[in-house]
Design a protein around this motif. Structure first.
Motif, PDB file in Angstrom:
ATOM      1  N   GLN A  68       0.845  -1.186   0.000  1.00 44.84           N
ATOM      2  CA  GLN A  68       0.000   0.000   0.000  1.00 44.84           C
ATOM      3  C   GLN A  68       0.879   1.235   0.000  1.00 44.84           C
ATOM      4  O   GLN A  68       1.673   1.446   0.920  1.00 44.84           O
ATOM      5  N   ALA A  69       0.719   2.019  -1.039  1.00 40.70           N
ATOM      6  CA  ALA A  69       1.439   3.281  -1.155  1.00 40.70           C
ATOM      7  C   ALA A  69       0.575   4.398  -0.576  1.00 40.70           C
ATOM      8  O   ALA A  69      -0.659   4.266  -0.520  1.00 40.70           O
ATOM      9  N   ARG A 115      -4.665  -0.695  -1.145  1.00 41.30           N
ATOM     10  CA  ARG A 115      -3.803  -1.851  -0.997  1.00 41.30           C
ATOM     11  C   ARG A 115      -3.968  -2.759  -2.212  1.00 41.30           C
ATOM     12  O   ARG A 115      -5.086  -2.943  -2.702  1.00 41.30           O
ATOM     13  N   GLU A 116      -2.884  -3.328  -2.689  1.00 43.19           N
ATOM     14  CA  GLU A 116      -2.951  -4.217  -3.832  1.00 43.19           C
ATOM     15  C   GLU A 116      -2.144  -5.490  -3.574  1.00 43.19           C
ATOM     16  O   GLU A 116      -1.142  -5.469  -2.849  1.00 43.19           O
ATOM     17  N   LEU A 117      -2.618  -6.563  -4.170  1.00 43.44           N
ATOM     18  CA  LEU A 117      -1.942  -7.846  -4.038  1.00 43.44           C
ATOM     19  C   LEU A 117      -0.769  -7.868  -5.016  1.00 43.44           C
ATOM     20  O   LEU A 117      -0.963  -7.741  -6.220  1.00 43.44           O
ATOM     21  N   ALA A 145       6.276   1.629  -1.090  1.00 46.48           N
ATOM     22  CA  ALA A 145       5.046   1.295  -0.376  1.00 46.48           C
ATOM     23  C   ALA A 145       5.406   0.567   0.912  1.00 46.48           C
ATOM     24  O   ALA A 145       6.560   0.193   1.122  1.00 46.48           O
ATOM     25  N   VAL A 146       4.390   0.374   1.738  1.00 48.00           N
ATOM     26  CA  VAL A 146       4.523  -0.557   2.855  1.00 48.00           C
ATOM     27  C   VAL A 146       4.089  -1.924   2.342  1.00 48.00           C
ATOM     28  O   VAL A 146       3.005  -2.057   1.755  1.00 48.00           O
ATOM     29  N   THR A 198       6.421  -3.736   6.279  1.00 48.30           N
ATOM     30  CA  THR A 198       7.796  -3.259   6.209  1.00 48.30           C
ATOM     31  C   THR A 198       7.877  -2.233   5.083  1.00 48.30           C
ATOM     32  O   THR A 198       7.337  -2.450   3.999  1.00 48.30           O
ATOM     33  N   GLN A 199       8.532  -1.130   5.364  1.00 43.57           N
ATOM     34  CA  GLN A 199       8.581  -0.029   4.406  1.00 43.57           C
ATOM     35  C   GLN A 199       9.647  -0.285   3.344  1.00 43.57           C
ATOM     36  O   GLN A 199      10.793  -0.622   3.658  1.00 43.57           O
TER      37      GLN A 199
END
Length: 112
Positions: free
Chosen positions: A39-40, A45-47, A91-92, A106-107
Motif C-alpha cells: 500500500q502506497a 492496498r494491492e496484491l 510502499a509498505v 515493512t517499508q
C-alpha cells in the motif's frame, strides 16, 4: 494465534534490489497460500504476489519479470525477491497467509 512478521525493507536506489522475508509463527499447519500486499500513500492496498501450496504463483502485472515470490513450507516462511526496483514500488509491504490477516508491514522506499 498466528503472527506474521516481515523484515527486509529499506531504502534503495532505482534499479536496485531488496529481499523481503515473512515468518509465520503460532501455527503448526502449513498454509495453503502465502503472499505479499503493498500500500502506497494515498492508494489502495494491492496484491503483489501469491504462492500456493502446490508452488503455483501469481503476480501483479506491474511486477512481473522483476519480483519473485518463494516459500519455505517447513519454516512457514515466504520471501519476495524484488529486482529492478522503481520509485513506483515505494510502499509498505505486508505479508499474508491464508485468512490470518496481515503482518505489521515493512517499508520499501525506492529513490529515483
Amino acid at each position: 494465534q498466528v503472527q506474521l512478521v516481515e523484515s527486509g525493507g529499506g531504502l534503495v536506489q532505482a534499479g536496485g534490489s531488496l529481499r523481503l522475508s515473512c515468518a509465520a509463527s503460532g501455527s503448526s499447519v502449513s498454509f495453503n497460500s502465502m503472499g505479499w500486499y503493498r500500500q502506497a500513500p494515498g492508494k489502495q492496498r494491492e496484491l503483489v504476489a501469491v504462492i500456493n501450496s502446490d508452488g503455483s504463483t501469481n503476480y501483479l502485472d506491474s511486477v512481473k519479470g522483476r519480483f519473485t515470490i518463494s516459500r519455505d513450507g517447513a519454516k512457514n516462511t515466504v520471501y519476495l525477491q524484488m529486482n529492478s526496483l522503481k520509485p513506483e514500488d515505494t510502499a509498505v509491504y505486508y505479508c499474508a497467509a491464508d485468512s490470518y490477516g496481515l503482518g505489521q508491514g515493512t517499508q520499501v522506499t525506492v529513490s529515483s
